[in-house]
Write a protein that holds these residues in place. Structure first.
Motif, PDB file in Angstrom:
ATOM      1  N   PHE A 153     -26.629 -18.618-103.580  1.00 31.01           N
ATOM      2  CA  PHE A 153     -27.763 -19.315-102.999  1.00 31.01           C
ATOM      3  C   PHE A 153     -29.086 -18.832-103.571  1.00 31.01           C
ATOM      4  CE2 PHE A 153     -24.518 -20.315 -99.877  1.00 31.01           C
ATOM      5  CZ  PHE A 153     -24.692 -21.682 -99.825  1.00 31.01           C
ATOM      6  N   ASN A 209     -27.856 -16.837 -96.091  1.00 30.33           N
ATOM      7  CA  ASN A 209     -27.473 -18.095 -95.462  1.00 30.33           C
ATOM      8  C   ASN A 209     -26.055 -18.422 -95.893  1.00 30.33           C
ATOM      9  OD1 ASN A 209     -29.949 -18.567 -94.204  1.00 30.33           O
ATOM     10  ND2 ASN A 209     -30.809 -19.334 -96.123  1.00 30.33           N
ATOM     11  N   LEU A 250     -31.996 -11.844 -96.038  1.00 33.28           N
ATOM     12  CA  LEU A 250     -31.192 -12.667 -95.137  1.00 33.28           C
ATOM     13  C   LEU A 250     -30.263 -13.529 -95.974  1.00 33.28           C
ATOM     14  CD1 LEU A 250     -33.856 -13.846 -92.550  1.00 33.28           C
ATOM     15  CD2 LEU A 250     -32.139 -12.069 -92.287  1.00 33.28           C
TER      16      LEU A 250
END
Length: 123
Positions: free
Chosen positions: A24, A53, A51
């Motif tokens: 990603f 996802n 973070l």
């Protein structure tokens, strides 16, 4: 060298999560029009600050892996502190599942553990 099964499972989960994060991050770098190599060299970000996802299709797969591993641990689990490493592994697995929005209720049965998946409700 004899590697315990819990270490292999945790290692695989970590690799899958980092692979998803890498995929990603590559996609977002290309959408910005930046060269992926230049953007990774110019900024150093710690893993704790990143973070990840995870696509919904992968969440179910990861949760299935975690649930199966908890059941495997239950087959050889010994109570009263004799399975300390198993306790640590189950704590880590449940923490990962909570980050994905789910949790497991684990209860002892004669053949190991009964595992029930439910949506995590933060306190």
């Amino acid at each position: 060298m004899n590697i315990p099964p819990w270490a292999v499972t945790v290692g695989l989960v970590v690799i899958i999560i980092f692979a998803a994060a890498w995929m990603f991050s590559q996609r977002t770098d290309k959408s910005k029009g930046e060269d992926a190599e230049d953007s990774h060299q110019s900024e150093a970000v710690s893993v704790d600050a990143t973070l990840i996802n995870v696509p919904l299709e992968s969440v179910a797969y990861l949760l299935d892996m975690i649930e199966n591993r908890i059941r495997e641990i239950g087959e050889t689990y010994q109570s009263n502190g004799r399975s300390y490493h198993d306790d640590l592994e189950m704590t880590a697995l449940r923490a990962m599942s909570r980050q994905l929005g789910f949790d497991f209720e684990v209860s002892s049965i004669s053949s190991g553990f009964a595992v029930t998946r439910h949506v995590h409700q933060p306190v």
